[in-house]
Design an enzyme around this catalytic site. Structure first.
Site, PDB file in Angstrom:
ATOM      1  N   ASP A 118       0.860  -1.193   0.000  1.00 33.08           N
ATOM      2  CA  ASP A 118       0.000   0.000   0.000  1.00 33.08           C
ATOM      3  C   ASP A 118       0.898   1.246   0.000  1.00 33.08           C
ATOM      4  O   ASP A 118       1.856   1.287  -0.769  1.00 33.08           O
ATOM      5  CB  ASP A 118      -0.963  -0.054   1.188  1.00 33.08           C
ATOM      6  CG  ASP A 118      -2.103   0.931   1.066  1.00 33.08           C
ATOM      7  OD1 ASP A 118      -1.977   2.055   1.586  1.00 33.08           O
ATOM      8  OD2 ASP A 118      -3.098   0.582   0.423  1.00 33.08           O
TER       9      ASP A 118
ATOM     10  N   HIS B 295      -4.620  -7.863   0.161  1.00 34.25           N
ATOM     11  CA  HIS B 295      -3.878  -6.615   0.309  1.00 34.25           C
ATOM     12  C   HIS B 295      -3.055  -6.563   1.585  1.00 34.25           C
ATOM     13  O   HIS B 295      -1.962  -6.004   1.607  1.00 34.25           O
ATOM     14  CB  HIS B 295      -4.890  -5.472   0.267  1.00 34.25           C
ATOM     15  CG  HIS B 295      -4.311  -4.115   0.206  1.00 34.25           C
ATOM     16  ND1 HIS B 295      -3.711  -3.623  -0.925  1.00 34.25           N
ATOM     17  CD2 HIS B 295      -4.242  -3.125   1.124  1.00 34.25           C
ATOM     18  CE1 HIS B 295      -3.310  -2.374  -0.692  1.00 34.25           C
ATOM     19  NE2 HIS B 295      -3.615  -2.057   0.549  1.00 34.25           N
TER      20      HIS B 295
ATOM     21  N   TYR C  14      -3.121  10.909   0.954  1.00 27.69           N
ATOM     22  CA  TYR C  14      -3.701  10.801  -0.384  1.00 27.69           C
ATOM     23  C   TYR C  14      -3.700  12.163  -1.075  1.00 27.69           C
ATOM     24  O   TYR C  14      -3.355  12.292  -2.248  1.00 27.69           O
ATOM     25  CB  TYR C  14      -5.139  10.264  -0.299  1.00 27.69           C
ATOM     26  CG  TYR C  14      -5.205   8.803   0.074  1.00 27.69           C
ATOM     27  CD1 TYR C  14      -5.126   8.405   1.404  1.00 27.69           C
ATOM     28  CD2 TYR C  14      -5.348   7.821  -0.903  1.00 27.69           C
ATOM     29  CE1 TYR C  14      -5.174   7.064   1.753  1.00 27.69           C
ATOM     30  CE2 TYR C  14      -5.411   6.476  -0.556  1.00 27.69           C
ATOM     31  CZ  TYR C  14      -5.317   6.103   0.766  1.00 27.69           C
ATOM     32  OH  TYR C  14      -5.360   4.776   1.106  1.00 27.69           O
TER      33      TYR C  14
END
Lengths: 400, 409
Positions: free
Chosen positions: A182, A364, A320
């Site tokens: 990630d 993930h 982000y």
């Protein structure tokens, strides 16, 4: 073990915090739901109802807290970040008995945290003549867990890499290797760019990201261009992967769009509503894993790290925004980078690839879902005969 | 006025709901903020703090409630929708004194509601020899305001259009005109498609959309292809429109991405946190308007309206994004080209979200166009006089849609 500047840390959430949570849960207001919705519209109401019920009635945070403290030796220390002053960084640090163990930095992502390392850590530390051992450092990224958050604009991948690198140096690990997925992928890749090969000697990721090949890699591109033809089409696994990427692009992208443009607006609800935060994160715990059988205690413990985090959940999603801003400025599309996260193997081949393993299961949160498999991969990559054996001077993972 | 099947309605939020809101506000937890963030990361903390403080200390919901009830005569009635059973629909209905007034349906969007009509309504109803008058119906879309929400999957634009159309028929308006923006644009366009020209006689929107021109319109397409050339370039206003649209597409669609894919997941925090809901909506009230000076009462009114009216509103109201995106089958929802066959009018406001060159949006049946120097997405609320003026021109004597409704000009 004593390191200057380092303060031992135990998680000790205040009674007031727990009491406030309890009051909010008592007033929790749930939405309605479409008949037969299942997962079509997002997290099913039944899941949230069950989790909230457990949170109010069965979940024992103090027990979970004690377990975390017992398993994961934690510390905090101040780290200066260029342009951002001093941040107080929280991390896990456990050494192997093996003196020649390889220093490994584990970097989580979102909605992950330091607790993702809890099952992997004992496997990496473990001493054995048959496989290498590691000293493990698992950082809480700024804005996550019990690290403080930056207060100025623009703190992005370069800064996260700087913090993590400086942590390793100050722990005495002049040379180290990294493992990340990630955002941990982006950050450890940046670490290898900026601090390798002098300090960062090798890096491993469970989340290799690539866009579709361009003509700069003619053979890979040609295969891509001709993949419509039956003889040249991608194999079943690759097709499934591409479908998964397409799903993410179509259906799984909402959180990314909001977090990379308006993290503060979203953050008000996440900060104020434990149920809202639970749903927001739980969605990823289910959708991004490979049928992992979460029990309610695990879910709530995972969410609690965000709920009780030092800087609050809102701080965690700014990565982000800051990263998209950088990507925009350089003309790159971060969205398309994020989308292609299950790509045919040829796309991710780079000249310095020394280890590759494909698995039949897992998702993930690989370190949490499949710790034995991930540990196995790291042992192969860094062990005798492995492609990264002996990258760290005098620390090849085995006793001398 | 008495209509069979119609029940008069007044907003009367139960004390328990107000009390619950009070308790939640007392426990509010706010996030931190980046130094000097301003609006870069979303709604500034100072705005939310101020609004929350007012919500707790100065805001008088009962006063706002009484004002809404006084201004807007409201009703509810059951409407059957094919495949969805019966929904109970809430709406505003006020007739003009002018007997030949034109029946007009006003359709809101998200995060709008029936209250968007409150300033426009008196202007439309007003009698004068110099301009036409309207009977006004402002529907609360299913899942909004005091209308019930559908419980089955797939309720999308076609269904919203069906509900609104049936409402007009039930009120005795066999022929009517419509005005809408945001989802109201999509819904009134669908009404025009499905029920025009027999029932829906003309439609007006402040949110005209179109895709870029294709070769099916060769001259427009050519103009666009050559717009790089200085003498063929778009004018200043159109360029500003492109910038605004580009801003929206790049930075302003996060909410859209989440609401059109995972409305339920988002809905948990909107339902549980008044401040979360406030921030989510307030962001649009500011970003989508043209410097409109919201006072805290208005900001809270709008949010309170949403939050307290129905505590399951937040999740239900955003499902329209999911259902419509699904129905569109992956095509970009914002640029679907559909030509309706009834007269249409466009009003352009500079702070709308998607602003396209007039050459792109012009359709053969366009009978009215007006460009304004100010105003944004919530045109009826921000610039009621301008919008009323446009409707009066479009439907008045000499206007392109004069006399579309039989015996009601």
């Amino acid at each position: 073990m004593s390191f200057q500047g380092q303060a031992p840390f135990v998680i000790a959430i205040s009674d007031e915090h727990l009491s406030l949570l309890s009051k909010k849960l008592a007033l929790a207001t749930l939405p309605d739901e479409i008949d037969g919705a299942s997962w079509d519209y997002g997290v099913p109401l039944a899941d949230i109802k069950r989790l909230v019920h457990h949170w109010k009635n069965g979940f024992d945070w103090r027990k979970q807290e004690a377990a975390l403290n017992a398993e994961l030796p934690q510390f905090t220390r101040d780290i200066d970040v260029e342009g951002y002053g001093t941040l107080n960084i929280h991390y896990v640090h456990k050494k192997s008995e093996v003196t020649g163990a390889i220093p490994l930095l584990f970097v989580h992502g979102w909605p992950g945290s330091f607790i993702e390392v809890r099952k992997l850590l004992p496997l990496l530390i473990e001493a054995s003549p048959d496989h290498p051992s590691f000293h493990v450092v698992a950082i809480s990224l700024p804005g996550y867990g019990f690290s403080s958050a930056p207060s100025k604009k623009g703190f992005e991948i370069t800064q996260y890499a700087e913090v993590a690198h400086k942590l390793m140096l100050v722990l005495g690990y002049d040379e180290y290797v990294t493992q990340g997925g990630d955002w941990g992928y982006m950050i450890t890749r940046k670490i290898s760019e900026l601090y390798g090969p002098k300090y960062s000697k090798a890096w491993h990721t469970n989340c290799p990201v690539s866009g579709p090949p361009t003509t700069s890699r003619p053979l890979v591109w040609l295969r891509y261009a001709l993949s419509g033809f039956p003889l040249l089409s991608y194999n079943k696994r690759e097709k499934t992967g591409l479908e998964r990427s397409a799903w993410f692009q179509r259906q799984g992208f909402g959180y990314f769009a909001e977090q990379s443009t308006r993290p503060q607006t979203l953050g008000y609800g996440l900060a104020d509503s434990p149920v809202g935060l639970l749903a927001w994160i739980y969605e990823k715990l289910v959708e991004w894993t490979d049928g992992y059988k979460w029990n309610d205690d695990e879910v709530l413990t995972w969410i609690s790290i965000y709920l009780f985090s030092r800087a609050g959940a809102t701080a965690s999603i700014r990565i982000y925004y800051e990263s998209l801003k950088v990507a925009n400025a350089s003309g790159k599309d971060l969205f398309s980078l994020a989308m292609h996260n299950k790509v045919p193997v040829g796309w991710t081949h780079v000249p310095n690839l020394v280890f590759e393993a494909e698995h039949e299961e897992g998702g993930h949160f690989a370190a949490y879902e499949k710790p034995e498999i991930l540990a196995g991969d790291l042992r192969k990559m860094f062990g005798k005969g492995g492609g990264a054996f002996g990258v760290v001077k005098d620390k090849n993972g085995y006793d001398a």
